[in-house]
Design a protein around this motif. Sequence first.
Motif, PDB file in Angstrom:
ATOM      1  N   VAL A 166      49.107  30.113  36.202  1.00 29.91           N
ATOM      2  CA  VAL A 166      47.737  30.609  36.113  1.00 29.91           C
ATOM      3  C   VAL A 166      47.445  31.400  37.384  1.00 29.91           C
ATOM      4  O   VAL A 166      47.696  30.915  38.492  1.00 29.91           O
ATOM      5  CB  VAL A 166      46.725  29.461  35.962  1.00 29.91           C
ATOM      6  N   THR A 167      46.905  32.608  37.211  1.00 34.94           N
ATOM      7  CA  THR A 167      46.614  33.468  38.352  1.00 34.94           C
ATOM      8  C   THR A 167      45.130  33.803  38.395  1.00 34.94           C
ATOM      9  O   THR A 167      44.521  34.127  37.381  1.00 34.94           O
ATOM     10  CB  THR A 167      47.420  34.777  38.263  1.00 34.94           C
ATOM     11  N   SER A 168      44.558  33.697  39.604  1.00 35.02           N
ATOM     12  CA  SER A 168      43.169  34.100  39.803  1.00 35.02           C
ATOM     13  C   SER A 168      43.097  34.968  41.046  1.00 35.02           C
ATOM     14  O   SER A 168      44.005  34.962  41.883  1.00 35.02           O
ATOM     15  CB  SER A 168      42.259  32.878  39.957  1.00 35.02           C
ATOM     16  N   TRP A 169      42.029  35.748  41.142  1.00 37.17           N
ATOM     17  CA  TRP A 169      41.814  36.640  42.281  1.00 37.17           C
ATOM     18  C   TRP A 169      40.418  36.412  42.839  1.00 37.17           C
ATOM     19  O   TRP A 169      39.498  36.010  42.105  1.00 37.17           O
ATOM     20  CB  TRP A 169      41.943  38.099  41.850  1.00 37.17           C
ATOM     21  N   GLN A 170      40.259  36.689  44.104  1.00 35.74           N
ATOM     22  CA  GLN A 170      38.933  36.671  44.709  1.00 35.74           C
ATOM     23  C   GLN A 170      38.855  37.724  45.804  1.00 35.74           C
ATOM     24  O   GLN A 170      39.869  38.120  46.382  1.00 35.74           O
ATOM     25  CB  GLN A 170      38.592  35.288  45.267  1.00 35.74           C
ATOM     26  N   ALA A 171      37.640  38.185  46.035  1.00 39.87           N
ATOM     27  CA  ALA A 171      37.397  39.191  47.077  1.00 39.87           C
ATOM     28  C   ALA A 171      35.987  38.983  47.609  1.00 39.87           C
ATOM     29  O   ALA A 171      35.155  38.298  46.983  1.00 39.87           O
ATOM     30  CB  ALA A 171      37.572  40.601  46.526  1.00 39.87           C
TER      31      ALA A 171
END
Length: 549
Positions: A166-171
């Motif tokens: 599972v891949t998630s991103w944040q900025a």
Amino acid sequence: MSPFRKALLSIAVLAPLCSFGLQRTALLPPEGQAYIRISDTVDFWKQLQKSSVGKLWMDQQFQDFMGSPDLENWQSLFFGGDSKEEDAVFTEQMKMLTGEVVFAVDMQTDNIYIIADMSADDFERSLELDDNLRGVMDSPFEIVKDSFQDVEIIQHIDGAGTAEEVTSWQAHVGRTLVLGYDREWIEKCIIMLKNNAIDEPAGVPVCSLNLPIRELIADSLSDTPSDQEARRMFEAMGLLSINTFTARIELREDEMVIDNNLLIDDLDRGLFSMLDTEPSELPTVEFIPENISSLEVGRIDLQGLWQEIPVMLSEIDPASKQQFDMYMALIQQQTGIDLEQDLLAHLGTKYLSFSTVVGDTQTSIIALELEDGMAFRHGLESALSAPSMQAYAAAMLDQSDFLNYTIYTPKNAPAEETAGVAVTDDYLLYGDLEGLRQTIRGIASSGAANTAFEQTELVQGLRRIVSPRAFGFGAVDWKKNMNAILAELAKPEYVRMITHKWAESDSPLPPPDFSKLPAADHIAQFFNTSYQYVEADDNGLHQKIILKY
């Protein structure tokens, strides 16, 4: 025009345009339209503690009843991570969300999106906590850093190289954190945030909820025959004409104001056909006592709903429509009456209900206005006296005369649960026996309108608060009702049911200790009166609820 006047005009024209910044909810992805938003997290919790529920929760007697759950209980309930260390990090990160927060969910994948006000320092500290967490996790995750338009993007990869990856991103841009499961969405957010200033919330704290009902129903249904049958049922009942449900909870100093909106395409279809949305008025009648603990007034079109039932059945299953017609024909043959023409056609659409409390006993009455009480009574008596129905009526109903009216009650029902029906010249009444008798006495008595009822706090509050377009409205005095509420809650059968359900839920919170349930008078001190009304508008239905502290 002078230059000075031109400048003033320009300011007047441009000022409203300049005041509109980017709303954080505008950043939500199309698949994340089911969301909850808090405008100011810190202020919201402060104000919530001042509310009736907040004050009750902080009360020591109530905490004893609830088992005084500790921080670890709450962490297990809300986070449920793989370890205590993970829960502790999540708890610390949640503390950083001090301003506006939007939590959205993709109902098909259960993926969570977060858009939140967060300082740059807190964002960096959150990343450090994530990095430290990798060393203590049984299944460590990977962190990959990249950039887009000079903004760092942090990628989290759980279960890398496995089928469960599972891949998630944040900025983080300015004072806004964005977190989700689609890098393209993150990049779009970065562009919007770099080109637009955020319109930071102001005023009293607000919690908002948005549920795309139609999409949620559609997404829950597959192409299987059973799901397609369910789809036809939802369509026939008018539920697929609901677009969205929204709620807005505003916490003021002395009250909580809730605005609910149901956006509906067609209010004349399916179950909504029972609504008569013409404005209602407060009744001026003699039989409502002045010591009421609740009051409700509204409109309901039972004949309209009855006429819609064959239409719904035809859309769900034509065979069921035929069975319904045959059953209605059989009833008419056995009783000699047509249910619609001899009974429903004589019903009005206005109704009222009220309750009173003496000790811990609540008495409640619902009164539906009749267009022709004599004709309705004749139709009912004719049906029950029909030769083919006499045996059923004798076996199922008790009939007692009271002041020239007949009260019908179920035979052999427990005395404390017995409710009955009575027909007067103007009303079809339903309620407990004592309430029916008191109401019939009031109807049978003569005199002027009940001015004492008009002066009650509930009625005066309704007159101040209710919209003139409302077709339904009501008020509840929770202090007066608390004895009856707790007496019902403390019944052994309810205690057993709650205890059993609690054990089945495997909740980390301790079960309530009913031996420490506070007295009704103690709990009542935290509550006041609530008011609510419902009106129809161009978008569907709007309900306002006001809870006084």
